[in-house]
Every structure is written in structure tokens, then in C-alpha cells.
Write an enzyme that holds these catalytic residues in place. Structure first.
Site, PDB file in Angstrom:
ATOM      1  N   ASP A 259      25.579  33.397  34.010  1.00 15.46           N
ATOM      2  CA  ASP A 259      26.945  34.185  34.581  1.00 15.46           C
ATOM      3  C   ASP A 259      27.335  32.817  36.015  1.00 15.46           C
ATOM      4  O   ASP A 259      27.124  31.941  36.086  1.00 15.46           O
ATOM      5  CB  ASP A 259      26.042  34.920  35.571  1.00 15.46           C
ATOM      6  CG  ASP A 259      27.559  34.906  37.134  1.00 15.46           C
ATOM      7  OD1 ASP A 259      28.407  35.229  37.138  1.00 15.46           O
ATOM      8  OD2 ASP A 259      27.809  36.563  37.295  1.00 15.46           O
TER       9      ASP A 259
ATOM     10  N   TYR B 139      43.944  37.361  42.352  1.00 18.10           N
ATOM     11  CA  TYR B 139      43.829  37.369  41.070  1.00 18.10           C
ATOM     12  C   TYR B 139      44.802  36.146  41.126  1.00 18.10           C
ATOM     13  O   TYR B 139      44.164  34.943  41.013  1.00 18.10           O
ATOM     14  CB  TYR B 139      43.793  38.785  40.287  1.00 18.10           C
ATOM     15  CG  TYR B 139      44.569  37.950  38.251  1.00 18.10           C
ATOM     16  CD1 TYR B 139      43.294  37.120  38.197  1.00 18.10           C
ATOM     17  CD2 TYR B 139      45.667  37.778  38.189  1.00 18.10           C
ATOM     18  CE1 TYR B 139      43.322  36.857  36.875  1.00 18.10           C
ATOM     19  CE2 TYR B 139      45.813  37.045  37.466  1.00 18.10           C
ATOM     20  CZ  TYR B 139      44.708  36.388  36.142  1.00 18.10           C
ATOM     21  OH  TYR B 139      45.655  36.052  35.154  1.00 18.10           O
TER      22      TYR B 139
ATOM     23  N   LYS C  57      44.261  31.892  40.596  1.00 21.01           N
ATOM     24  CA  LYS C  57      44.879  31.229  39.897  1.00 21.01           C
ATOM     25  C   LYS C  57      45.835  30.336  39.900  1.00 21.01           C
ATOM     26  O   LYS C  57      46.225  29.135  39.613  1.00 21.01           O
ATOM     27  CB  LYS C  57      46.370  31.679  38.888  1.00 21.01           C
ATOM     28  CG  LYS C  57      44.670  33.306  37.843  1.00 21.01           C
ATOM     29  CD  LYS C  57      43.587  32.700  37.375  1.00 21.01           C
ATOM     30  CE  LYS C  57      43.303  33.357  36.435  1.00 21.01           C
ATOM     31  NZ  LYS C  57      42.584  32.938  35.255  1.00 21.01           N
TER      32      LYS C  57
END
Length: 257
Positions: free
Chosen positions: A58, A150, A154
Site C-alpha cells: 500500500d 481527486y 491532482k
């Protein structure tokens, strides 16, 4: 013999990148949490002639990732590291993203990517050679209202990567940020909505690899969508909000289960 490390390599862009680079004389170091799917990708790459190592880890495990990268660099060296592992966010019914989801996305997409990239930065800077790619998104330029975490992660990867690029260039290390648009992947299929100019993972991998070979600071594609996303920051806010309404989405029933 180039040594290439790719995270999130069990599917989507990561798997396509692994298969793109797989060739005799290349060593691939592939990572993902799901070992069964990862081994299937690895076997395909071996059939293409590459030497392959896999590791189920992970990327949120900072110490584990640092030790893994240090071990690989010590035994084999590292020429290219692609921090690709990531998850989507959003809400199953298109509502407000929950705090739990937001922090999960932050931990995987941003912290997880830096857990991979920063140890590689230190090792490559000391050696005076190497290349690191962060997989961002066009959402870094045009944030998606249905995926705020998200989009935020980014955007952070884009800014962090470009800043590091300036510091690393004199040390002989190349830093690049890839900003793809819509790509046909298992993760992308879980979201229902308009996906203009969507391309295959294989086409996206080819474009990323081409950009990395050219040492493009930002590998943004497809061109038309990239231009629109970059231009979104320059238009009046009311126009931008109106335009972004067309990019709303919701999770499919399969993802909700």
C-alpha cells in the site's frame, strides 16, 4: 538495462505502461495492492522479454515504501519511477463528497504518490541520474465539482512536480507530470457521465511514454481537451461553472456495491 518502477500496475494506465515498456533488457518493478491481478500483468510482461519483480504494498505505508525503493535502488538501480497508484472520489449519488472519502483520496493520490516519488528524488539526486513521473490529470486544470478531493490532489501533484523539476534539473534528474484526460479503465468505468475524447489505456500509455522520452514538463492530452482545461482558468467564473456542469457524474451501481 533500464530499471523502471511503476505503482498501481495491476490495471488501467499502470498495467498499460508496464506492458508498453516490457522488452528484453528491461527490468520492471511493479506494485499494486492486489497481487493476483499484478502477477497476471507481470506474466504478460515476462512473455514480452522483460525481467519483472512484483510487490504488493500500500503506497500509504511510508516506511514500507521507502524501504522497498531503497532496496530496489541498492540492488538494481532505478532509471524511471512512475507514481501512478490512485483512486477516484465523489459520492455514489452525485452528492457532496464525504469527509471519509476526501481523506482517503488525499492519502492515496497525494501522500501515497509522494511516498513513492520523494525517496526516489533523494536517491536519484545523490546519484545524478534518473527520471520521475507523477500521474496527475486534466482535472488539475479544470476541477470536477463531483470529485473535489481527486481534483485537489491532482492539482497538488502538478504544482509539486513542476516545482521539483526546477530544483532537480541541475542535478541530472528529470521530473515530469502526466495529465491525461478520460481513459477507459476499470476505475473509470465505475463512473457514469460524459467522457469526451476518451481513449484506451494503451493509447494513454503510449502518449505518456512518448512525453517522458521527450522530457516534456507536462504531458497533457488529448490536445483539444487539454487546451480547453488549461483555458478554463482564464475565463470568467460564471462561464467556467456553466461549462463544468457538463462534466458531472455519479457512481454506477457496480461501484456502489
Amino acid at each position: 538495462m533500464p530499471v523502471i518502477l511503476i505503482t498501481g500496475a495491476s490495471s488501467g494506465i499502470g498495467a498499460a505502461l508496464a506492458q508498453h515498456y516490457a522488452a528484453p533488457g528491461t527490468t520492471l518493478i511493479l506494485n499494486a495492492r492486489g497481487l493476483e491481478r499484478l502477477e497476471a500483468v507481470a506474466e504478460t510482461c515476462r512473455r514480452q522479454g522483460a525481467a519483472v519483480e512484483t510487490r504488493s504494498l500500500d503506497v500509504r505505508d511510508r516506511e514500507g515504501v521507502r524501504a522497498w525503493i531503497g532496496d530496489v535502488a541498492g540492488r538494481l538501480g532505478l532509471d524511471l519511477v512512475i507514481a501512478n497508484a490512485g483512486v477516484n472520489g465523489g459520492h455514489p449519488e452525485g452528492g457532496l463528497e464525504t469527509e471519509e472519502t476526501a481523506f482517503l483520496v488525499l492519502d492515496v493520490n497525494l501522500i501515497g504518490a509522494l511516498n513513492v516519488a520523494l525517496p526516489a528524488v533523494a536517491l536519484m539526486a545523490a546519484r545524478g541520474h534518473g527520471q520521475i513521473a507523477l500521474i496527475s490529470s486534466l482535472a488539475a486544470y479544470a476541477p470536477l465539482p463531483d470529485a473535489p478531493a481527486y481534483s485537489g490532489t491532482k492539482a497538488a501533484l502538478l504544482a509539486h512536480g513542476l516545482a521539483l523539476r526546477e530544483k532537480l534539473a541541475p542535478k541530472g534528474v528529470r521530473m515530469n507530470v502526466a495529465c491525461p484526460g478520460y481513459v477507459k479503465t476499470a476505475m473509470g468505468a465505475d463512473y457514469e457521465g460524459w467522457r469526451p475524447l476518451e481513449m484506451s489505456a494503451e493509447a494513454a500509455a503510449r502518449r505518456i511514454a512518448k512525453g517522458l522520452a521527450r522530457d516534456e514538463a507536462v504531458v497533457a492530452f488529448p490536445g483539444l481537451l487539454a487546451a480547453a482545461a488549461r483555458g478554463a482558468a482564464l475565463i470568467p467564473e460564471s462561464w467556467r461553472r456553466l461549462g463544468m456542469r457538463g462534466f458531472s457524474f455519479r457512481m454506477s451501481e457496480r461501484q456502489q456495491r
